[in-house]
Design a protein around this motif. Structure first.
Motif, short mmCIF file in Angstrom:
data_model
loop_
_atom_site.label_atom_id
_atom_site.label_comp_id
_atom_site.label_asym_id
_atom_site.label_seq_id
_atom_site.Cartn_x
_atom_site.Cartn_y
_atom_site.Cartn_z
N VAL A 93 0.77 -1.22 -0.14
CA VAL A 93 0.03 -0.06 0.00
C VAL A 93 0.89 1.25 0.06
N GLN A 94 2.03 1.14 0.65
CA GLN A 94 2.86 2.25 0.49
C GLN A 94 3.51 2.40 -0.92
N GLY A 95 3.81 1.39 -1.58
CA GLY A 95 4.11 1.93 -2.98
C GLY A 95 2.77 2.36 -3.70
N LEU A 96 1.77 1.95 -3.71
CA LEU A 96 0.60 2.56 -4.12
C LEU A 96 0.32 4.01 -3.85
N MET A 97 0.70 4.45 -2.60
CA MET A 97 0.57 5.75 -1.96
C MET A 97 1.58 6.65 -2.92
N ASP A 98 2.84 6.13 -2.87
CA ASP A 98 3.99 6.74 -3.34
C ASP A 98 3.54 7.14 -4.66
N ALA A 99 2.96 6.07 -5.45
CA ALA A 99 2.98 6.32 -6.83
C ALA A 99 2.14 7.44 -7.12
N VAL A 100 1.09 7.70 -6.47
CA VAL A 100 -0.02 8.61 -6.67
C VAL A 100 0.24 9.89 -6.06
N GLY A 101 1.68 9.88 -5.10
CA GLY A 101 1.85 11.05 -4.62
C GLY A 101 1.24 11.58 -3.34
N ALA A 102 0.62 10.39 -2.69
CA ALA A 102 0.07 10.76 -1.60
C ALA A 102 0.93 10.80 -0.24
N CYS A 103 0.55 11.65 0.70
CA CYS A 103 1.04 11.97 1.77
C CYS A 103 0.51 11.01 2.92
N TYR A 104 1.36 10.04 3.66
CA TYR A 104 0.94 9.10 4.58
C TYR A 104 1.58 9.10 5.68
N VAL A 105 1.14 8.55 6.85
CA VAL A 105 1.94 8.13 8.13
C VAL A 105 2.65 7.05 7.91
N GLY A 106 3.91 6.97 8.45
CA GLY A 106 4.53 5.64 8.65
C GLY A 106 5.76 5.54 7.71
N SER A 107 6.21 4.32 7.86
CA SER A 107 7.57 4.13 7.05
C SER A 107 7.05 3.97 5.68
N GLY A 108 8.14 4.18 4.64
CA GLY A 108 7.77 4.12 3.43
C GLY A 108 8.28 2.80 2.64
N VAL A 109 7.99 2.66 1.39
CA VAL A 109 8.07 1.01 0.99
C VAL A 109 9.28 0.11 1.54
N ALA A 110 10.72 0.82 1.20
CA ALA A 110 11.92 0.11 1.73
C ALA A 110 11.75 -0.29 3.34
N ALA A 111 11.64 0.77 4.01
CA ALA A 111 11.25 0.50 5.66
C ALA A 111 10.29 -0.71 5.85
N SER A 112 9.08 -0.62 5.03
CA SER A 112 8.00 -1.55 5.24
C SER A 112 8.48 -2.99 4.76
N VAL A 113 9.12 -3.00 3.82
CA VAL A 113 9.74 -4.28 3.28
C VAL A 113 10.61 -4.95 4.31
N LEU A 114 11.65 -4.14 4.55
CA LEU A 114 12.62 -4.76 5.57
C LEU A 114 11.97 -5.26 6.90
N GLY A 115 10.89 -4.07 7.32
CA GLY A 115 10.26 -4.37 8.73
C GLY A 115 9.51 -5.65 8.56
N MET A 116 8.86 -6.15 7.48
CA MET A 116 7.94 -7.18 7.41
C MET A 116 8.68 -8.41 7.32
N ASP A 117 9.83 -8.47 6.53
CA ASP A 117 10.54 -9.55 6.08
C ASP A 117 11.68 -9.70 7.15
N LYS A 118 11.42 -10.86 8.06
CA LYS A 118 12.19 -11.25 9.33
C LYS A 118 13.66 -11.43 9.08
#
Length: 733
Positions: free
Chosen positions: A488-513
């Motif tokens: 969802v972070q990638g989708l929000m980045d693609a449309v230029g949305a401002c959002y709370v929390g980590s971006g794509v890279a940190a979300s991927v790293l945080g999710m993948d143990k």
């Protein structure tokens, strides 16, 4: 041309002195020729709360200039595309079932709720629904409102005798309007903003004022009631200069056809303004100009780009200033004079002033400090539109709904306009009401306000894009896959949305143990030893079993809330544990168990860039209930574990855990918030376990409880998160 914005502000104040009814500043036709943007800002600063225009393009221009006050467009062309207007939060007029249906269809396609004003014809017979069609219109509007597609903000009409507010026909129209309001109330449309009064009636007819007065010509200094002065101040002054002179003998003719003949020998001056600039040619035989302290006649016919002044024997100099019209306080011609000479009205004179004449504005001193909190909320600055996403196609759907409900219930409505958007387990985006009311919010009520899209048409991927496009800030209260894995972070980045929390890279790293362990261990943080298994057939080798030893934990690499996690105390249990984990993810970790205490630390980033960690919390399992802190222990069995807040640790170990939590947050590139989990090997050695880039916000969630123990309320956390997101968007960080 000169526009005195002080006059605009004073004219608004005159209305406010006459009545406490809210005012709409009508800025159609480029603010009656004065400049819509400048007039709008001045009127709002002086006390107006609404803006009115004729067409959507005019409203869009105001929005493009950054004006955020409520705007109503009075007219809507058949078949006109309203999508951009809906996205810009422009209020739309509805005069027929066709208008209403087209607006509702567009709102449904975009996943938005349209703000509309129903127009009823009470006797002007120019626009609005006829009385015979009114009951069907209000019934349909009420139905669309229940569906969440429109919100009927207002009901309005227009009077026929605008300059005679005491005319008997006006009272008849008001009787009809009252009946229209009664019929609307029977359909369920109660408490809506009613507005009928225009410039004159707003001053002279108290009955017509209702909830809003639409001020047009008077805003620009045109007296609203014939034969009566309220001290309104004309705002427009038109000046020019003499560009050529010549002496002409008595009896000689001037311009084409010599329509004007000089009464005596004198000077003529060519003035650089004509009918292309707004001077009505029909005034040619009667018009006057102010030159050298006196009125002088216009000689002959007004041409496209010029006119001629007869200066008589007074003489003229090239470059001499000419006052075409002004307030009249020096004796110069006024707009009212030019209207009389041309046989028209003042509005036509003002709106005909051409765009090739540059505008010079005299600024007004607005009194923002005198605004009440209600006025500030109504007209600016506009509250940021916060969209809260919750649900989602992961195993943590229910947890996410609970988080969404908590966040929505605690967001400050004086600061934010809040809209819930549920993402169904199938991935459908289901927008809720545009401005969710303040107060407690429970998961069941939140789900009920966002019914399944299978019952509604048009909720496809266009809805997701429209939702994101209409948000100032998105709070993705989504847990697990799709919510925390960067999708969802990638989708929000693609449309230029401002959002709370980590971006794509940190979300991927945080999710993948596996990836998080690799990055953090390479940076010097301690992690438990592990083996990564890919695919359905890869097994743990004998050497790997020997290296890890028993017990081990088998975990899906990319899953949250301990879903799919199993402890293995004997190798015979490994196949079943692998099958459980692989049901969640094809990447599986077999991780060496760490004997020790389980500790969590909350991390929060502030808009100024500070990253702060809470004191650790300790999770202590209740003996005999659960083997480890699994999904049931976290969310379903409140007796399975107890939380020690703060954890009983010495100050040095507490400081070390807080430092490591911030270090992990920074190394992984996280933003906004995270919860970092540690295992305390042998009670003394911190070992990184995992990071959660959007921890739960439900009433039982550790993240909010840790901050509450530190004296940080949930509303402060949300303010910090939204402020941090906005600071990144604006480049302040």
């Amino acid at each position: 041309m000169e526009v005195d914005l002080r006059a605009i502000a004073r004219n608004v104040e005159i209305y406010r002195e006459c009545t406490d009814i809210p005012l709409m500043a009508v800025v159609k036709s480029d603010g009656y020729g004065h400049g819509a943007v400048e007039v709008a800002r001045t009127a709002l600063g002086a006390g107006a709360t609404w803006l009115g225009v004729s067409f959507l393009a005019e409203a869009s221009a105001l929005r493009a200039a950054g004006i955020e006050a409520p705007i109503l467009s009075f007219l809507l062309a058949p078949g006109e595309d309203v999508a951009a207007a809906l996205a810009a939060e422009i209020d739309l007029p509805v005069a027929s079932l066709a208008d209403l249906g087209a607006i509702a269809t567009s709102a449904q396609r975009l996943g938005l709720c349209a703000e509309v004003h129903l127009s009823v014809d009470t006797g002007l017979h120019r626009d609005g629904a006829a009385l015979s069609a009114w009951p069907a219109l209000v019934e349909k509007a009420a139905w669309f409102e229940r569906c969440g597609l429109v919100h009927v903000r207002g009901i309005f009409s227009a009077l026929a005798f605008v300059y005679e507010p005491a005319h008997p026909a006006t009272e008849r129209q008001l009787d009809v309007f009252d009946e229209a309001l009664r019929v609307a109330a029977q359909a369920g449309l109660t408490g809506r903003m009613a507005h009928v009064a225009g410039t004159s009636a707003g001053l002279m007819n108290p009955r017509s004022r209702y909830d809003l007065i639409r001020v047009g010509g008077a805003l620009y200094g045109i007296e609203a009631v014939r034969g009566r002065s309220y001290g309104l101040v004309p705002a427009m002054t038109l000046r020019s200069r003499v560009i050529a002179t010549g002496r002409v003998e008595a009896g000689e003719g001037e311009f084409h056809g010599h329509a004007y003949r000089l009464p005596g020998t004198g000077d003529l001056g060519l003035i650089a303004v004509g009918f292309a600039d707004g001077l009505p040619q029909a005034a040619s035989a009667r018009a006057q100009l102010w030159i050298a302290g006196e009125r002088r006649p216009v000689a002959g016919t007004i041409a496209m780009s010029s006119c001629v002044a007869d200066a008589g024997s007074a003489g003229l100099a090239v470059g001499e200033q000419v006052l075409v019209f002004g307030p009249g306080d020096r004796g110069e011609p006024t707009i009212a004079d030019w209207a009389a000479w041309a046989g028209t009205n003042e509005n036509e004179i003002m709106t005909n002033v051409g765009p090739r004449l540059p505008r010079r504005y005299i600024p007004a001193e607005t009194r923002d400090s005198e605004r009440s909190p209600a006025e500030t909320r109504e007209r600016g600055p506009r509250r940021p539109r916060v969209v809260v996403l919750f649900g989602g196609p992961s195993g943590e759907y229910e947890v996410s709904v609970a988080s969404g409900a908590t966040i929505i219930g605690r967001l400050d409505r004086d600061r934010y306009s809040v809209r819930p958007v549920r993402i169904s387990p199938e991935g459908r985006w289901i927008p809720g009401p545009v401005d969710w009311p303040r107060g407690p919010c429970d998961p069941a009520g939140l789900a009920a306000a966002t019914p399944d899209p299978a019952e509604r048409a048009g909720t496809d991927h266009e809805v997701a894009l429209a939702v994101l496009a209409g948000a100032d800030v998105v709070v993705p209260a989504l847990h697990g896959s799709f919510g925390e894995d960067g999708a969802v972070q990638g989708l929000m980045d693609a449309v230029g949305a401002c959002y709370v929390g980590s971006g794509v890279a940190a979300s991927v790293l945080g999710m993948d143990k596996d990836l998080a362990k690799r990055v953090l261990s390479a940076s010097g943080l301690r992690v438990a030893d592990w083996v990564l298994l890919r695919g359905a057939d890869q097994e743990l080798s004998d050497a790997e079993r020997k290296r890890l030893g028993l017990p081990v934990f088998v975990k899906p690499a990319r899953s949250g809330s301990s879903l799919g996690v199993s402890p293995v105390r004997g190798w015979e249990r490994l196949p079943a544990a692998l099958a459980t984990a692989r049901a969640q993810d094809r990447k599986v970790l077999v991780e060496q168990a760490v004997t020790g205490r389980e500790l969590d630390v909350a991390v929060l980033e502030y808009p100024d860039g500070r990253v702060v960690a809470s004191a650790p919390a300790e999770i202590v399992l209740t003996a005999g209930r659960r083997e480890f802190l699994d999904y049931t222990a976290k969310y379903e069995d409140d007796q399975a574990a107890r939380v020690l807040l703060p954890a009983p640790l010495d100050s040095e170990l507490t400081a070390e855990l807080r430092r490591l939590a911030v270090e992990a947050f920074v190394i992984l590139g996280c933003r906004g918030l995270a919860r970092v989990d540690f295992l305390l090997r042998d009670g003394v050695e911190p070992v990184f376990n995992e990071i959660n880039t959007f921890p739960g916000f439900s009433p039982t969630s550790l993240y909010t409880r840790m901050w509450a123990d530190a004296g940080v309320e949930l509303s402060e956390i949300l303010d910090a998160l939204i402020g941090t997101a906005l600071a990144r968007k604006t480049g302040m960080r």
